[in-house]
Design a protein around this motif. Structure first.
Motif, PDB file in Angstrom:
ATOM      1  N   GLN A 133     -12.858   9.703  31.386  1.00 11.66           N
ATOM      2  CA  GLN A 133     -11.422   9.634  31.651  1.00 11.66           C
ATOM      3  C   GLN A 133     -10.972  10.931  32.320  1.00 11.66           C
ATOM      4  O   GLN A 133     -11.639  11.966  32.202  1.00 11.66           O
ATOM      5  N   TYR A 134      -9.823  10.853  33.026  1.00 11.72           N
ATOM      6  CA  TYR A 134      -9.247  12.057  33.616  1.00 11.72           C
ATOM      7  C   TYR A 134      -7.783  12.183  33.234  1.00 11.72           C
ATOM      8  O   TYR A 134      -7.113  11.205  32.875  1.00 11.72           O
ATOM      9  N   GLN A 135      -7.285  13.403  33.328  1.00 12.30           N
ATOM     10  CA  GLN A 135      -5.882  13.707  33.079  1.00 12.30           C
ATOM     11  C   GLN A 135      -5.449  14.779  34.066  1.00 12.30           C
ATOM     12  O   GLN A 135      -6.206  15.710  34.357  1.00 12.30           O
ATOM     13  N   VAL A 136      -4.238  14.670  34.598  1.00 10.36           N
ATOM     14  CA  VAL A 136      -3.685  15.691  35.482  1.00 10.36           C
ATOM     15  C   VAL A 136      -2.419  16.237  34.836  1.00 10.36           C
ATOM     16  O   VAL A 136      -1.487  15.480  34.546  1.00 10.36           O
ATOM     17  N   GLY A 137      -2.394  17.544  34.593  1.00 11.17           N
ATOM     18  CA  GLY A 137      -1.251  18.140  33.917  1.00 11.17           C
ATOM     19  C   GLY A 137      -1.062  17.548  32.530  1.00 11.17           C
ATOM     20  O   GLY A 137      -2.019  17.390  31.770  1.00 11.17           O
ATOM     21  N   ALA A 138       0.174  17.181  32.222  1.00 10.36           N
ATOM     22  CA  ALA A 138       0.493  16.592  30.917  1.00 10.36           C
ATOM     23  C   ALA A 138       0.488  15.069  30.968  1.00 10.36           C
ATOM     24  O   ALA A 138       0.987  14.411  30.050  1.00 10.36           O
ATOM     25  N   GLY A 139      -0.090  14.516  32.044  1.00 15.36           N
ATOM     26  CA  GLY A 139      -0.116  13.063  32.200  1.00 15.36           C
ATOM     27  C   GLY A 139      -1.024  12.388  31.191  1.00 15.36           C
ATOM     28  O   GLY A 139      -1.740  13.037  30.416  1.00 15.36           O
ATOM     29  N   SER A 140      -1.012  11.068  31.209  1.00 19.12           N
ATOM     30  CA  SER A 140      -1.841  10.297  30.282  1.00 19.12           C
ATOM     31  C   SER A 140      -3.290  10.303  30.738  1.00 19.12           C
ATOM     32  O   SER A 140      -3.594  10.547  31.913  1.00 19.12           O
ATOM     33  N   SER A 169      -6.565   9.106  43.972  1.00 19.90           N
ATOM     34  CA  SER A 169      -5.591   9.949  44.673  1.00 19.90           C
ATOM     35  C   SER A 169      -5.033  11.048  43.778  1.00 19.90           C
ATOM     36  O   SER A 169      -4.707  12.145  44.260  1.00 19.90           O
ATOM     37  N   ALA A 170      -4.929  10.786  42.487  1.00 22.75           N
ATOM     38  CA  ALA A 170      -4.372  11.777  41.561  1.00 22.75           C
ATOM     39  C   ALA A 170      -5.245  13.015  41.450  1.00 22.75           C
ATOM     40  O   ALA A 170      -4.771  14.077  41.019  1.00 22.75           O
ATOM     41  N   LEU A 171      -6.523  12.904  41.856  1.00 26.58           N
ATOM     42  CA  LEU A 171      -7.450  14.026  41.753  1.00 26.58           C
ATOM     43  C   LEU A 171      -7.654  14.744  43.081  1.00 26.58           C
ATOM     44  O   LEU A 171      -8.571  15.538  43.226  1.00 26.58           O
ATOM     45  N   SER A 175      -2.423  21.062  42.912  1.00 21.69           N
ATOM     46  CA  SER A 175      -2.024  22.466  43.015  1.00 21.69           C
ATOM     47  C   SER A 175      -2.317  23.230  41.731  1.00 21.69           C
ATOM     48  O   SER A 175      -2.686  22.658  40.694  1.00 21.69           O
ATOM     49  N   SER A 176      -2.111  24.527  41.802  1.00 24.53           N
ATOM     50  CA  SER A 176      -2.393  25.400  40.663  1.00 24.53           C
ATOM     51  C   SER A 176      -1.469  25.147  39.483  1.00 24.53           C
ATOM     52  O   SER A 176      -1.743  25.609  38.370  1.00 24.53           O
ATOM     53  N   SER A 177      -0.385  24.429  39.705  1.00 28.38           N
ATOM     54  CA  SER A 177       0.560  24.158  38.612  1.00 28.38           C
ATOM     55  C   SER A 177       0.077  23.048  37.691  1.00 28.38           C
ATOM     56  O   SER A 177       0.668  22.818  36.632  1.00 28.38           O
ATOM     57  N   SER A 178      -0.993  22.344  38.068  1.00 28.77           N
ATOM     58  CA  SER A 178      -1.506  21.229  37.257  1.00 28.77           C
ATOM     59  C   SER A 178      -2.989  21.419  36.987  1.00 28.77           C
ATOM     60  O   SER A 178      -3.778  21.633  37.906  1.00 28.77           O
ATOM     61  N   THR A 179      -3.359  21.328  35.731  1.00 27.55           N
ATOM     62  CA  THR A 179      -4.767  21.404  35.332  1.00 27.55           C
ATOM     63  C   THR A 179      -5.367  20.007  35.298  1.00 27.55           C
ATOM     64  O   THR A 179      -4.734  19.056  34.830  1.00 27.55           O
ATOM     65  N   ILE A 180      -6.580  19.873  35.821  1.00 26.14           N
ATOM     66  CA  ILE A 180      -7.312  18.606  35.776  1.00 26.14           C
ATOM     67  C   ILE A 180      -8.214  18.614  34.554  1.00 26.14           C
ATOM     68  O   ILE A 180      -8.989  19.553  34.345  1.00 26.14           O
ATOM     69  N   GLY A 181      -8.118  17.575  33.742  1.00 29.77           N
ATOM     70  CA  GLY A 181      -8.995  17.419  32.595  1.00 29.77           C
ATOM     71  C   GLY A 181      -9.938  16.242  32.790  1.00 29.77           C
ATOM     72  O   GLY A 181      -9.535  15.202  33.314  1.00 29.77           O
ATOM     73  N   LEU A 182     -11.189  16.404  32.408  1.00 29.27           N
ATOM     74  CA  LEU A 182     -12.160  15.318  32.381  1.00 29.27           C
ATOM     75  C   LEU A 182     -12.746  15.267  30.976  1.00 29.27           C
ATOM     76  O   LEU A 182     -13.018  16.315  30.369  1.00 29.27           O
ATOM     77  N   ARG A 183     -12.959  14.064  30.457  1.00 26.54           N
ATOM     78  CA  ARG A 183     -13.600  13.955  29.148  1.00 26.54           C
ATOM     79  C   ARG A 183     -14.487  12.718  29.079  1.00 26.54           C
ATOM     80  O   ARG A 183     -14.231  11.719  29.762  1.00 26.54           O
ATOM     81  N   LEU A 184     -15.524  12.827  28.261  1.00 29.54           N
ATOM     82  CA  LEU A 184     -16.473  11.741  28.036  1.00 29.54           C
ATOM     83  C   LEU A 184     -16.332  11.300  26.589  1.00 29.54           C
ATOM     84  O   LEU A 184     -16.762  12.007  25.670  1.00 29.54           O
TER      85      LEU A 184
END
Length: 244
Positions: A133-140, A169-171, A175-184
């Motif tokens: 799964q992925y997450q961008v910023g505080a998104g789901s 597209s979300a990935l 910009s630097s204002s949003s952290t990308i999270g990946l998890r397994l």
């Protein structure tokens, strides 16, 4: 006059051609983060810092979710106490996952291209189902592809094909204002002592995220317009229109 206007257009063309060639070079696909599992384990290092990190980004992890118990199994990253039976939602609720984050440094953007081929190892009673799964910023958190089923409990693990992220597209251009999270996420264990890992399977980095890091200015849309000329730059080409 016409001559001076032509000179301006030629100057703009040369300047932007140089800018575009530099931008295209910086947009090349590179290893954003890579981990070599040789000789390591989650009991010794959690989070486990990347062995390879691209310039102008910050990488955190790999990290175990709070539901996973670290393990000293050599040349792996993972652990025990994966969700018994269950499903992805239950695993997420139990914090049963391995995760990482990537953030562009100020003045840069990051785009993810993919997860290179990798390997998942499990014990006979460990998790047998996994989902990225992925997450961008505080998104789901959003699923990447479908459930990965693994069966072999041999030390050689289960080979996994590369995963493309370029179509998400979300990935792209984050910009630097949003952290990308990946998890397994992992589930399907039949005993809490059962284990699941990202596994060493080759020389060098065993788990690799690819993509590009670009100066934010290189993503800008350049435009100037007037009675006689307009100049426009996008990610692939330069358009100069000139009206007499």
């Amino acid at each position: 006059d016409v001559c001076s206007s032509d000179l301006v257009v030629r100057f703009l063309g040369c300047f932007i051609a140089i800018f575009l060639s530099t931008s295209m070079a910086s947009n090349a696909q590179v290893t954003l983060a890579g981990w070599d599992f040789n000789g390591t384990n989650s009991s010794a290092s959690n989070p486990l810092s990347a062995n390879t990190t691209a310039s102008n980004i910050t990488v955190v992890g790999l990290s175990l979710g709070s539901g996973i118990t670290a393990s000293n199994t050599a040349s792996t990253f993972g652990g025990a106490n994966w969700t018994l039976n269950g499903d992805a939602a239950t695993a997420a609720s139990n914090n049963d996952f391995i995760s990482l984050t990537l953030t562009a440094n100020s003045g840069y953007t990051i785009s993810l291209n993919g997860i290179s081929a990798y390997n998942i190892r499990r014990s006979g009673t460990g998790a047998n189902s996994f989902l990225w799964q992925y997450q961008v910023g505080a998104g789901s958190w959003t699923d990447i592809g479908s459930t990965i089923s693994v069966s072999s409990s041999a030390s050689g693990g289960n080979s996994q094909s590369a995963i493309s992220l370029s179509g998400i597209s979300a990935l792209q251009t984050v910009s630097s204002s949003s952290t990308i999270g990946l998890r397994l996420l992992g589930w399907g264990a039949t005993n809490s002592a059962g284990t699941g890992f990202l596994n060493q399977f080759q020389t060098g980095d065993d788990f690799i995220i690819t993509g590009s890091v670009v100066a934010a200015s290189a993503n800008a849309f350049w435009a100037s317009s007037g009675d006689r000329k307009s100049t426009r730059l996008n990610s692939s080409h330069l358009v100069i229109s000139y009206a007499v």
